[in-house]
Design a protein around this motif. Structure first.
Motif, mmCIF file in Angstrom:
data_model
loop_
_atom_site.group_PDB
_atom_site.id
_atom_site.type_symbol
_atom_site.label_atom_id
_atom_site.label_comp_id
_atom_site.label_asym_id
_atom_site.label_seq_id
_atom_site.Cartn_x
_atom_site.Cartn_y
_atom_site.Cartn_z
ATOM 1 N N HIS A 197 0.827 -1.202 0.000
ATOM 2 C CA HIS A 197 0.000 0.000 0.000
ATOM 3 C C HIS A 197 0.867 1.260 0.000
ATOM 4 C CE1 HIS A 197 -2.470 3.165 2.025
ATOM 5 N NE2 HIS A 197 -3.372 2.709 1.148
ATOM 6 N N GLU A 198 1.982 1.214 0.696
ATOM 7 C CA GLU A 198 2.857 2.377 0.764
ATOM 8 C C GLU A 198 3.534 2.671 -0.570
ATOM 9 O OE1 GLU A 198 5.522 2.578 4.168
ATOM 10 O OE2 GLU A 198 4.172 1.273 5.293
ATOM 11 N N VAL A 199 4.083 1.630 -1.226
ATOM 12 C CA VAL A 199 4.826 1.858 -2.474
ATOM 13 C C VAL A 199 3.920 1.817 -3.691
ATOM 14 C CG1 VAL A 199 6.913 0.902 -1.445
ATOM 15 C CG2 VAL A 199 5.422 -0.588 -2.789
ATOM 16 N N GLY A 200 2.737 1.221 -3.552
ATOM 17 C CA GLY A 200 1.814 1.124 -4.662
ATOM 18 C C GLY A 200 1.900 -0.222 -5.370
ATOM 19 N N ALA A 201 0.742 -0.766 -5.700
ATOM 20 C CA ALA A 201 0.706 -2.069 -6.373
ATOM 21 C C ALA A 201 1.399 -2.006 -7.728
ATOM 22 C CB ALA A 201 -0.743 -2.530 -6.543
ATOM 23 N N GLY A 202 1.297 -0.875 -8.421
ATOM 24 C CA GLY A 202 1.962 -0.735 -9.717
ATOM 25 C C GLY A 202 3.467 -0.821 -9.591
ATOM 26 N N THR A 203 4.009 -0.265 -8.504
ATOM 27 C CA THR A 203 5.454 -0.343 -8.288
ATOM 28 C C THR A 203 5.892 -1.778 -8.052
ATOM 29 O OG1 THR A 203 5.456 1.878 -7.340
ATOM 30 C CG2 THR A 203 7.341 0.471 -6.847
ATOM 31 N N VAL A 204 5.105 -2.521 -7.295
ATOM 32 C CA VAL A 204 5.426 -3.930 -7.051
ATOM 33 C C VAL A 204 5.410 -4.706 -8.358
ATOM 34 C CG1 VAL A 204 4.687 -6.032 -5.889
ATOM 35 C CG2 VAL A 204 4.533 -3.834 -4.695
ATOM 36 N N VAL A 205 4.414 -4.464 -9.201
ATOM 37 C CA VAL A 205 4.331 -5.145 -10.502
ATOM 38 C C VAL A 205 5.551 -4.817 -11.347
ATOM 39 C CG1 VAL A 205 3.072 -5.243 -12.684
ATOM 40 C CG2 VAL A 205 1.820 -5.319 -10.511
ATOM 41 N N SER B 87 4.360 -13.191 -16.536
ATOM 42 C CA SER B 87 2.920 -13.414 -16.543
ATOM 43 C C SER B 87 2.181 -12.140 -16.157
ATOM 44 C CB SER B 87 2.556 -14.528 -15.555
ATOM 45 O OG SER B 87 3.103 -15.759 -15.959
ATOM 46 N N GLU B 88 0.935 -12.083 -16.566
ATOM 47 C CA GLU B 88 0.119 -10.916 -16.249
ATOM 48 C C GLU B 88 -0.139 -10.843 -14.748
ATOM 49 O OE1 GLU B 88 -4.296 -9.026 -17.312
ATOM 50 O OE2 GLU B 88 -3.624 -10.914 -18.219
ATOM 51 N N MET B 89 -0.007 -9.644 -14.182
ATOM 52 C CA MET B 89 -0.228 -9.439 -12.743
ATOM 53 C C MET B 89 -1.247 -8.327 -12.543
ATOM 54 S SD MET B 89 3.714 -9.665 -11.369
ATOM 55 C CE MET B 89 4.377 -8.801 -12.802
ATOM 56 N N LYS B 90 -2.177 -8.571 -11.639
ATOM 57 C CA LYS B 90 -3.210 -7.584 -11.355
ATOM 58 C C LYS B 90 -2.670 -6.549 -10.365
ATOM 59 C CE LYS B 90 -6.993 -10.839 -12.111
ATOM 60 N NZ LYS B 90 -8.185 -11.514 -11.520
ATOM 61 N N LYS B 91 -2.905 -5.305 -10.670
ATOM 62 C CA LYS B 91 -2.378 -4.226 -9.840
ATOM 63 C C LYS B 91 -3.324 -3.934 -8.684
ATOM 64 C CE LYS B 91 0.118 -2.115 -13.682
ATOM 65 N NZ LYS B 91 0.326 -0.885 -14.495
ATOM 66 N N ASN B 92 -3.370 -4.886 -7.766
ATOM 67 C CA ASN B 92 -4.143 -4.663 -6.536
ATOM 68 C C ASN B 92 -3.301 -5.087 -5.350
ATOM 69 O OD1 ASN B 92 -4.349 -7.524 -6.405
ATOM 70 N ND2 ASN B 92 -6.196 -7.454 -7.686
ATOM 71 N N LEU B 93 -3.752 -4.725 -4.157
ATOM 72 C CA LEU B 93 -2.948 -4.978 -2.969
ATOM 73 C C LEU B 93 -2.831 -6.461 -2.635
ATOM 74 C CD1 LEU B 93 -4.005 -2.054 -0.591
ATOM 75 C CD2 LEU B 93 -2.012 -2.234 -2.086
ATOM 76 N N SER B 94 -3.814 -7.267 -3.016
ATOM 77 C CA SER B 94 -3.705 -8.703 -2.741
ATOM 78 C C SER B 94 -2.555 -9.344 -3.511
ATOM 79 C CB SER B 94 -5.017 -9.419 -3.098
ATOM 80 O OG SER B 94 -5.265 -9.359 -4.497
ATOM 81 N N LEU B 95 -2.068 -8.615 -4.517
ATOM 82 C CA LEU B 95 -0.897 -9.096 -5.246
ATOM 83 C C LEU B 95 0.263 -9.347 -4.294
ATOM 84 C CD1 LEU B 95 0.662 -9.388 -8.069
ATOM 85 C CD2 LEU B 95 1.266 -6.984 -7.735
ATOM 86 N N SER B 96 0.354 -8.569 -3.215
ATOM 87 C CA SER B 96 1.468 -8.696 -2.285
ATOM 88 C C SER B 96 1.500 -10.056 -1.612
ATOM 89 C CB SER B 96 1.385 -7.598 -1.219
ATOM 90 O OG SER B 96 0.172 -7.727 -0.480
#
Length: 752
Positions: A517-525, A535-544
């Motif tokens: 949440h702090e860095v952003g889901a897009g940053t994690v992706v 692989s395709e990754m969804k830009k949501n917090l559950s991605l973590s």
């Protein structure tokens, strides 16, 4: 007294020209054997002389004995002579009447046989000509090239598999043991060396056998006919195909020698289980080249020709052995092997090597064939593909996975798994795509996309470090909520302030969600993609928590930068492609993705990841001899997937366990069975390799603090990672290289 008439002088017959008319030697009807007896007294016809024109009468027929007139009163004798002639004629008639009838019958039979033979020949020629007209012009006839073979070899040159339409190499006749082609000749075509493409004797015998048995038992086709059918024709059973087969067999015999025909046949004939040619069959059934087959194995291969599926030693070993014994008897009868050789072969029958169909190397071979067109396009000739596979590591991975599944299938409810091992350059050293290749050829290591669970968290923590945090950064382990989503830890407990190192080692879900949440889901992706997740990754917090699916191969490749100092890699299995004559078609070059992680951050990540094995959820994966290693456990929702992905300074290995139907396991977690498999694979893979530190770890500062509160378990939201209580203080294990900074860091972080 009357005067006696003057007696006419006797005229003797002469043969002069002037008296020729006086002699008539032609037979009258009375002289013929068939003349009726009632006409003996009839008067002969008068004849006129050409000169005098006067008619002269003859009282009786002149005898055939020189024209003497019968004496007076001799008419009885004449009749008696005529009767004897008739009797003799009758005897001759009776004597020759039966043989004459038989002769007429024989003559008529010969005549009509010749007539029918001529018309039959004409009919056959017409039929052959009609069906032969469907063939291309003879100027275009040529033997098609054998489908190219792809020989796939390991890094040490050992054969992994043959791929292509044939499944084996093309071998020269002189390279084969002589009893192999002789076995084929003995059982399939004994007169191969003497006939002209068609064996009339064998064909007649087959016809008689089929007629007397009332069903099709023998075919009568020669090896040349079989080759013609395999090379040019369809496998349908029609008169058209059979006649075209004959024509093409004659052409093959005219164009090629017997040895050339035999060599072509042995390299192309189908022998069951997808094997075309004797070399493919030898490797399929006996795990060896056709050049090395024994007499018993050669007899088994020859026995397959009658019915490849029925007599397959892999499917019906008893039938295959019985058939091989018939082949051995035929070889002995033809003089190809001695009595002793036959007895020895019967005493030691061929044994099938089932590993060929079950071996995990086949997964790597299949992957090679999938990617091969990207490197060389269409394949037109035999090629050799040098791979990066290490046979010892491959064997270790296969054995570890199979043993774990066999022993724990019921306990944990897992039926499948995958293992992939990469070196620091991204070369695939081992790849196991499933529990048993013979039962399932789907390559789960390369193509199965499954939720990675907590094994995805390192990308979240790396994104946090790249955004200014450090391993010593503290976050509160507490309940959090983002919209309708509220992640929880496995124990439903919270432990207050924890460092990022401790939070990662214990796989606390609440902290991972906070960081995302702090860095952003897009940053994690973006971070995950930079390291190698494709692989395709969804830009949501559950991605973590690892809800986006990945393959074992790609996530293993994304972990490699942590083992090599921060350089991204492209996982690959092909090193070089060359032709059989040595021409190089492709040779791998390049450095992959280049630097993807700063070296300082690599050291920090390695510090955090090593704690997972020392004090966290991956304790069961600790390697022997204290070899430095880092890794992360992962368990997806409802315990559907269990992962362990870890690395040393030499190798990176990913292990996945689960079920193909995505059904839940019986609470299998990444810190349990997958960690044990990973440990066994890596311990064996590192035999003989020098101990290497994890990049950047010795240079890290040792000024951190962490809670010492023992944490019994952690991880979930998307899974669970049970953790046994961690002892306080070092265990004293480890090499000299590891004992300094890492022991200090473990004490500082509260590890054991």
């Amino acid at each position: 007294m009357a005067t006696r008439a003057k007696r006419q002088p006797r005229i003797e017959p002469t043969f002069g020209e002037s008296d020729s008319s006086l002699l008539d030697l032609r037979l009258s009807p009375r002289d013929r054997p068939s003349a009726p007896s009632g006409k003996t007294s009839s008067k002969p016809k008068s004849r006129k002389t050409s000169k005098s024109g006067t008619a002269k009468k003859t009282a009786a027929k002149k005898p055939a004995s020189g024209g003497r007139k019968p004496s007076r009163g001799g008419s009885g004798k004449a009749r008696s002579g005529r009767s004897g002639a008739k009797r003799r004629a009758a005897k001759r008639k009776n004597r020759f009447q039966a043989p004459t009838a038989l002769g007429r019958l024989v003559k008529r039979g010969l005549y009509w046989s010749m007539v029918l033979g001529i018309w039959g020949t004409i009919a056959v020629v017409c039929i052959v000509g009609y069906y032969a007209a469907f063939l291309p012009p003879t100027s275009e006839w040529q033997v098609p090239a054998r489908p190219p073979n792809v020989k796939i070899v390991a890094s040490n040159g050992a054969l992994i598999a043959n791929r292509g339409d044939t499944g084996g190499e093309a071998v020269r006749l002189e390279q084969l043991p002589p009893y192999l082609p002789n076995a084929v000749i003995a059982i399939e075509d004994r007169r191969f060396r003497s006939h002209f493409g068609v064996d009339p004797i064998g064909l007649a015998r087959a016809m008689v056998t089929n007629l007397t048995s009332g069903r099709l038992q023998q075919g009568g086709s020669t090896l040349t006919q079989q080759l013609a059918k395999n090379l040019f024709l369809e496998q349908d059973r029609t008169i058209k195909r059979k006649i075209q087969e004959l024509v093409l067999a004659f052409w093959l015999e005219a164009e090629y020698s017997k040895d050339e025909i035999l060599e072509m046949y042995l390299n192309r004939v189908y022998l069951g289980s997808g094997a075309y040619g004797v070399d493919a069959a030898a490797r399929r059934y006996f795990g060896k080249s056709a050049r090395l087959m024994t007499v018993a194995e050669a007899a088994t291969i020859a026995g397959l020709l009658k019915a490849p599926s029925r007599y397959s030693p892999a499917r019906n070993p008893d039938l295959a052995e019985d058939r091989a014994q018939l082949v051995l008897a035929a070889m002995n009868e033809e003089g190809y092997i001695t009595d002793d050789e036959a007895k020895n072969a019967l005493a030691a029958p061929a044994k099938v090597v089932r590993r060929y169909t079950t071996a995990s190397e086949n997964y790597a071979a299949d992957w090679v064939m999938d990617v091969l067109p990207h490197f060389v396009g269409s394949i037109e000739k035999d090629i050799i593909v040098d791979t990066t596979i290490d046979p010892a590591m491959q064997q270790a991975a296969e054995q570890a996975l199979r043993a774990a599944l066999k022993e724990n299938r019921q306990k944990y409810g897992v039926t499948q798994g995958a293992v992939v091992t990469l070196d620091t350059a991204g070369a695939v050293k081992a790849l196991v795509g499933g529990a048993d290749y013979s039962k399932s050829q789907f390559n789960r290591a390369v193509y199965a996309k499954r939720q990675p669970g907590s094994s995805f968290k390192p990308f979240v923590y790396l994104a946090a470090l790249e955004n200014g945090m450090s391993p010593q950064t503290v976050r509160q382990d507490r309940p959090v909520r983002y919209g309708n989503w509220s992640p929880q830890n496995y124990t439903k407990e919270h432990y207050g302030p924890v460092t990022l190192t401790r939070a990662l080692s214990l796989s606390l879900n609440t902290v991972a969600a906070q960081l995302a949440h702090e860095v952003g889901a897009g940053t994690v992706v973006a971070t995950a993609k930079r390291l190698g997740i494709s692989s395709e990754m969804k830009k949501n917090l559950s991605l973590s928590l690892g809800t986006s699916e990945v393959t074992p191969l790609e996530i293993a490749g994304a972990y490699v930068p942590l083992s090599n100092g921060g350089y991204g890699v492209l996982p690959h299995v092909i090193r070089r492609i060359r032709t059989v004559d040595g021409k190089t078609l492709y040779s791998r070059s390049g450095d992959g993705r280049g630097r993807v992680v700063d070296r300082r951050l690599v050291g920090e990540m390695n510090l955090m990841m090593s704690e997972t094995l020392m004090t966290g959820t991956g304790r069961k994966a600790r390697l022997e001899s204290g070899r430095p290693a880092g890794g992360k456990t992962g368990t997806s929702q409802d315990f559907r997937d269990a992962w362990f992905i870890g690395y040393t300074g030499n190798l990176t290995t990913a292990v996945w366990l689960g079920n193909d139907d995505n059904s839940p396991t019986r609470k299998a977690t990444g810190g349990g069975l997958p960690a044990l498999v990973w440990k066994e694979v890596m311990d064996k893979a590192h035999d003989g390799l020098p101990v290497a530190d994890l990049p950047g770890v010795p240079n890290l500062p040792a000024t951190v603090s962490a809670p010492r509160k023992p944490v019994p378990a952690a991880n979930v939201g998307s899974g669970s990672e049970p953790l046994p209580p961690a002892p306080i203080g070092g265990s004293g294990e480890g090499s000299g290289e590891r004992r300094g900074p890492l022991n200090l860091l473990r004490n500082l972080f509260g590890g054991g």
